[in-house]
Design an enzyme around this catalytic site. Structure first.
Site, PDB file in Angstrom:
ATOM      1  CG  LEU A  40      -9.350  -2.382  -5.532  1.00 20.80           C
ATOM      2  CD1 LEU A  40     -10.558  -2.247  -4.760  1.00 20.80           C
ATOM      3  CD2 LEU A  40      -9.025  -1.024  -5.678  1.00 20.80           C
ATOM      4  CB  THR A  43       3.164  -5.386  -6.435  1.00 22.03           C
ATOM      5  OG1 THR A  43       2.883  -4.496  -7.814  1.00 22.03           O
ATOM      6  CG2 THR A  43       4.172  -6.356  -6.447  1.00 22.03           C
ATOM      7  CE  LYS A  53       7.163 -11.612   3.224  1.00 21.77           C
ATOM      8  NZ  LYS A  53       7.476 -10.766   1.972  1.00 21.77           N
ATOM      9  N   GLY A 184      19.529 -14.292  -8.935  1.00 19.88           N
ATOM     10  CA  GLY A 184      19.452 -13.085  -8.067  1.00 19.88           C
ATOM     11  C   GLY A 184      19.075 -13.322  -6.915  1.00 19.88           C
ATOM     12  CE1 TYR A 187      11.170  -8.412  -0.247  1.00 19.58           C
ATOM     13  CE2 TYR A 187      12.622  -6.773  -1.381  1.00 19.58           C
ATOM     14  CZ  TYR A 187      11.346  -7.159  -1.142  1.00 19.58           C
ATOM     15  OH  TYR A 187      10.315  -6.502  -1.481  1.00 19.58           O
ATOM     16  N   GLY A 271      15.629  -7.903  -9.449  1.00 17.82           N
ATOM     17  CA  GLY A 271      15.163  -6.450  -9.303  1.00 17.82           C
ATOM     18  C   GLY A 271      13.865  -6.065  -9.765  1.00 17.82           C
ATOM     19  CG  ASP A 311       7.386  -0.279  -5.456  1.00 14.27           C
ATOM     20  OD1 ASP A 311       7.555   0.202  -4.380  1.00 14.27           O
ATOM     21  OD2 ASP A 311       7.187  -1.272  -5.808  1.00 14.27           O
ATOM     22  CG  HIS A 445      11.150 -12.850  31.028  1.00 14.29           C
ATOM     23  ND1 HIS A 445      12.337 -13.214  30.571  1.00 14.29           N
ATOM     24  CD2 HIS A 445      11.071 -14.309  32.172  1.00 14.29           C
ATOM     25  CE1 HIS A 445      12.733 -14.597  31.021  1.00 14.29           C
ATOM     26  NE2 HIS A 445      12.075 -15.116  31.717  1.00 14.29           N
TER      27      HIS A 445
HETATM   28  P1  FAD Z   1       1.938  -1.243  -6.631  1.00  9.53           P
HETATM   29  O1  FAD Z   1       1.752  -2.181  -5.349  1.00  9.53           O
HETATM   30  O2  FAD Z   1       2.726  -1.983  -7.546  1.00  9.53           O
HETATM   31  O3  FAD Z   1       0.547  -1.212  -7.406  1.00  9.53           O
HETATM   32  C1  FAD Z   1       0.587  -0.506  -8.536  1.00  9.53           C
HETATM   33  C2  FAD Z   1      -0.910  -0.619  -9.000  1.00  9.53           C
HETATM   34  O4  FAD Z   1      -1.194   0.559 -10.230  1.00  9.53           O
HETATM   35  C3  FAD Z   1      -1.020  -2.023  -9.715  1.00  9.53           C
HETATM   36  O5  FAD Z   1      -2.240  -2.785  -8.942  1.00  9.53           O
HETATM   37  C4  FAD Z   1      -1.177  -1.736 -11.175  1.00  9.53           C
HETATM   38  O6  FAD Z   1      -2.135  -2.519 -11.626  1.00  9.53           O
HETATM   39  C5  FAD Z   1      -1.824  -0.260 -11.080  1.00  9.53           C
HETATM   40  N1  FAD Z   1      -1.586   0.381 -12.279  1.00  9.53           N
HETATM   41  C6  FAD Z   1      -0.314   0.599 -12.932  1.00  9.53           C
HETATM   42  N2  FAD Z   1      -0.685   1.388 -14.112  1.00  9.53           N
HETATM   43  C7  FAD Z   1      -1.729   1.591 -14.121  1.00  9.53           C
HETATM   44  C8  FAD Z   1      -2.746   2.408 -15.017  1.00  9.53           C
HETATM   45  N3  FAD Z   1      -2.085   3.150 -16.046  1.00  9.53           N
HETATM   46  N4  FAD Z   1      -4.057   2.348 -15.061  1.00  9.53           N
HETATM   47  C9  FAD Z   1      -4.475   1.834 -13.706  1.00  9.53           C
HETATM   48  N5  FAD Z   1      -4.038   1.226 -13.027  1.00  9.53           N
HETATM   49  C10 FAD Z   1      -2.479   1.015 -12.979  1.00  9.53           C
HETATM   50  N6  FAD Z   1       7.289  -4.765   0.429  1.00  9.53           N
HETATM   51  C11 FAD Z   1       7.206  -4.746   1.664  1.00  9.53           C
HETATM   52  O7  FAD Z   1       7.405  -3.730   2.283  1.00  9.53           O
HETATM   53  N7  FAD Z   1       7.445  -6.025   2.200  1.00  9.53           N
HETATM   54  C12 FAD Z   1       7.493  -7.161   1.859  1.00  9.53           C
HETATM   55  O8  FAD Z   1       7.556  -8.214   2.539  1.00  9.53           O
HETATM   56  C13 FAD Z   1       7.585  -7.296   0.539  1.00  9.53           C
HETATM   57  N8  FAD Z   1       7.298  -8.436  -0.319  1.00  9.53           N
HETATM   58  C14 FAD Z   1       7.219  -8.417  -1.669  1.00  9.53           C
HETATM   59  C15 FAD Z   1       7.307  -9.745  -2.235  1.00  9.53           C
HETATM   60  C16 FAD Z   1       7.224  -9.701  -3.444  1.00  9.53           C
HETATM   61  C17 FAD Z   1       7.195 -11.242  -4.234  1.00  9.53           C
HETATM   62  C18 FAD Z   1       7.182  -8.688  -4.495  1.00  9.53           C
HETATM   63  C19 FAD Z   1       7.080  -8.540  -5.866  1.00  9.53           C
HETATM   64  C20 FAD Z   1       7.298  -7.360  -3.951  1.00  9.53           C
HETATM   65  C21 FAD Z   1       7.133  -7.184  -2.185  1.00  9.53           C
HETATM   66  N9  FAD Z   1       7.298  -6.325  -1.575  1.00  9.53           N
HETATM   67  C22 FAD Z   1       7.250  -6.091  -0.374  1.00  9.53           C
HETATM   68  C23 FAD Z   1       7.332  -4.695  -2.502  1.00  9.53           C
HETATM   69  C24 FAD Z   1       5.778  -4.278  -2.292  1.00  9.53           C
HETATM   70  O9  FAD Z   1       4.812  -5.011  -2.950  1.00  9.53           O
HETATM   71  C25 FAD Z   1       5.920  -2.709  -3.182  1.00  9.53           C
HETATM   72  O10 FAD Z   1       6.882  -1.905  -2.702  1.00  9.53           O
HETATM   73  C26 FAD Z   1       4.530  -1.921  -3.251  1.00  9.53           C
HETATM   74  O11 FAD Z   1       3.224  -2.816  -3.711  1.00  9.53           O
HETATM   75  C27 FAD Z   1       4.441  -0.851  -3.650  1.00  9.53           C
HETATM   76  O12 FAD Z   1       3.284  -0.164  -3.649  1.00  9.53           O
HETATM   77  P2  FAD Z   1       2.964   0.933  -4.932  1.00  9.53           P
HETATM   78  O13 FAD Z   1       1.617   1.341  -4.420  1.00  9.53           O
HETATM   79  O14 FAD Z   1       4.108   1.816  -5.062  1.00  9.53           O
HETATM   80  O15 FAD Z   1       2.661   0.009  -6.157  1.00  9.53           O
END
Ligand code: FAD
Length: 466
Positions: A40, A43, A53, A184, A187, A271, A311, A445
């Site tokens: 839970l 990403t 962080k 790459g 960020y 990316g 995403d 301030h």
């Molecule tokens: P995700 O967080 O990717 O979650 C998707 C989930 O779906 C996963 O847990 C996966 O296991 C699950 N899943 C996928 N397919 C299935 C399936 N078929 N069945 C069951 N489960 C499934 N964003 C920021 O705003 N600030 C930051 O500082 C930042 N830092 C980052 C640093 C790094 C190193 C990375 C890699 C990303 C960072 N991000 C940051 C981006 C951010 O993590 C993502 O934008 C965000 O997690 C997207 O959320 P989401 O819910 O769309 O998908």
């Protein structure tokens, strides 16, 4: 016998998009099931925002101590240089993550969301089978919210494995490498590369474009480029990684010459792409927008009552966008009138120094011409920044406003801790603030936020402290 669940709302993915959608849906009294294959928090919580962080924080502490060991720093002297046991750092980071995982599970439970652990595969728009440890579970739903997130892009000639790592492995290294090449300079690569440099790793950056952090304008990026140079990070621009051989990365430089870079690890951060494969998206027959699932301004896909958020559904791939979309979709399903139309989706780079961008910048087409006023206030003239030894990094706050009515259209900042100013910037844009609103607000301030106040005053032609 395989279990079958019928539910009002089915959320696929327990990242910030999916778990927020599920919690809000549960709060609104809708019967909700959330399916997550891994942990839970998705990403962001497990292998993204939070762990990065945590490592950045440790790197900052280590760097300050290392400085004090080399030469007294503001009266602090360390007799011996600090040592880093990175395995312990990773364990601490894992404890932070676990605490948040547990928190998300508790919040879902409180909202009466049923969590099914396993991989979901769709046979059509409203039916999926989840492969759980106790066998398959079939789920049918009236509403399906797709929030499967994204995965790192792999280069065909630098496949992940062994020394070639993605951000996921970089956040859980068993030991620190001596040398690291970051391929790459977006960020994610720079945040991690800078943190590892602070921890003593020799870092080189290879970027195919002619600049680092290409999504931000050159003025904003300059202090970060300066830090990299000052701290011995070589940056090869307009350069192309070609492949690994014998512990070295082959890189073709701008002038066509090829060099070999020593690399205990190569961190590929070129990316991320939406996670569209392996779960039957093709059986759902929703329209696509390039690599992303196509959505409208309510996150509806082309199939009735199938929604896509985060995403999976387009740029910017950021946590706060995913969460905001999840929140909104749950409320629409519950019958509320909502639309995704934010004044801005701010972005932050947790580099050294940090960068924030909200709304329009001077380079944006919509901001070009005579119709805008831009003003910048440097942290070199801000008392708090100087008192934090953060006044001399070239940092500033910049505002951009429409000339005719002074409506603020964009705010950017670069400097230590400016990520904490980002919500004030968003609020100003979302509330439709004019320069006079910022100028007329008493700013506490001594704070970095006073630089925002002064930038607005300067745009009006009467800054006090510059
Ligand atoms: P995700 O967080 O990717 O979650 C998707 C989930 O779906 C996963 O847990 C996966 O296991 C699950 N899943 C996928 N397919 C299935 C399936 N078929 N069945 C069951 N489960 C499934 N964003 C920021 O705003 N600030 C930051 O500082 C930042 N830092 C980052 C640093 C790094 C190193 C990375 C890699 C990303 C960072 N991000 C940051 C981006 C951010 O993590 C993502 O934008 C965000 O997690 C997207 O959320 P989401 O819910 O769309 O998908």
């Amino acid at each position: 016998m395989a279990e079958t669940i019928h539910t009002k709302v089915l959320v696929i993915g327990g990242g910030p998009g999916g778990y927020v959608a599920a919690i809000r849906s549960g709060q609104l009294g809708l019967e909700t099931v959330l399916v997550e294959a891994a942990r839970l928090g998705g990403t962001c919580l497990n292998i993204g925002c939070i762990p990065s962080k945590a490592i950045i924080h440790v790197a900052g502490e280590f760097e300050a101590m290392a400085h004090a060991a080399k030469a007294p720093l503001h009266g602090i002297a360390l007799k011996t240089a600090p040592a880093i046991d990175f395995a312990e750092t990773v364990k601490w980071k894992d404890r932070v993550v676990k605490r948040l995982n547990t928190g998300v599970a508790a919040l879902l439970k409180r909202a009466k969301v049923r969590v099914v652990q396993g991989w979901a595969t769709f046979s059509d728009g409203k039916n999926c089978t989840v492969d759980t440890k106790d066998g398959p579970v079939t789920i049918t739903a009236e509403h399906v919210i797709l929030a499967t997130g994204s995965v790192p892009v792999e280069l065909p000639f630098l496949k992940f494995g062994g020394p070639v790592i993605s951000s996921t492995e970089a956040l859980s290294l068993a030991t620190l490498p001596k040398t690291l090449v970051v391929v790459g300079a977006g960020y994610i690569g720079l945040e991690l590369g800078i943190a590892l440099r602070k921890l003593g790793v020799e870092v080189t950056v290879v970027e195919a474009l002619d600049r680092i952090l290409p999504l931000y304008d050159a003025t904003l990026v300059a202090p970060v480029a300066k830090w990299l140079e000052k701290n011995g990070v070589t940056v090869h621009l307009s350069a192309h990684a070609k492949g690994m051989a014998k512990g070295k990365l082959n890189v073709e430089l701008k002038d066509g010459k090829t060099i070999e870079l020593a690399a205990d690890n190569v961190l590929v951060t070129v990316g991320r792409k939406p996670a569209t494969a392996g779960w039957g998206l093709e059986n759902m027959a929703v329209d696509m927008a390039g690599a992303f699932v196509k959505i409208d301004d309510q996150c509806r896909t082309s199939m009735k009552n199938v929604w896509a958020i985060g995403d999976l559904a387009g740029e910017p791939m950021l946590e706060h966008k995913a969460a905001a979309q999840g929140h909104m979709v749950a409320e629409i399903v519950a019958g509320q009138k909502r639309r995704f139309d934010p004044a801005s989706i701010p972005a932050v780079c947790f580099t050294e120094p940090e960068i924030v961008s909200a709304g329009l910048g001077p380079g944006d087409d919509a901001a070009k011409g005579d119709d805008v006023i831009t003003a910048l206030f440097p942290f070199a003239a801000n008392g708090r920044a100087l008192a934090m030894d953060a006044g001399d990094t070239g940092g500033f706050v910049r505002v951009l406003a429409r000339k005719s009515d002074h409506r603020v259209l964009g705010i950017q900042a670069v400097g230590a801790h400016v990520s904490e100013l980002s919500n004030a910037f968003s609020l100003a844009l979302e509330m439709g603030a004019v320069l006079e609103d910022i100028a007329g607000t008493i700013h506490i301030h001594p704070t970095l936020g006073e630089a925002f106040h002064e930038a607005a005053l300067r745009a009006l032609g009467h800054a006090i402290h510059i």
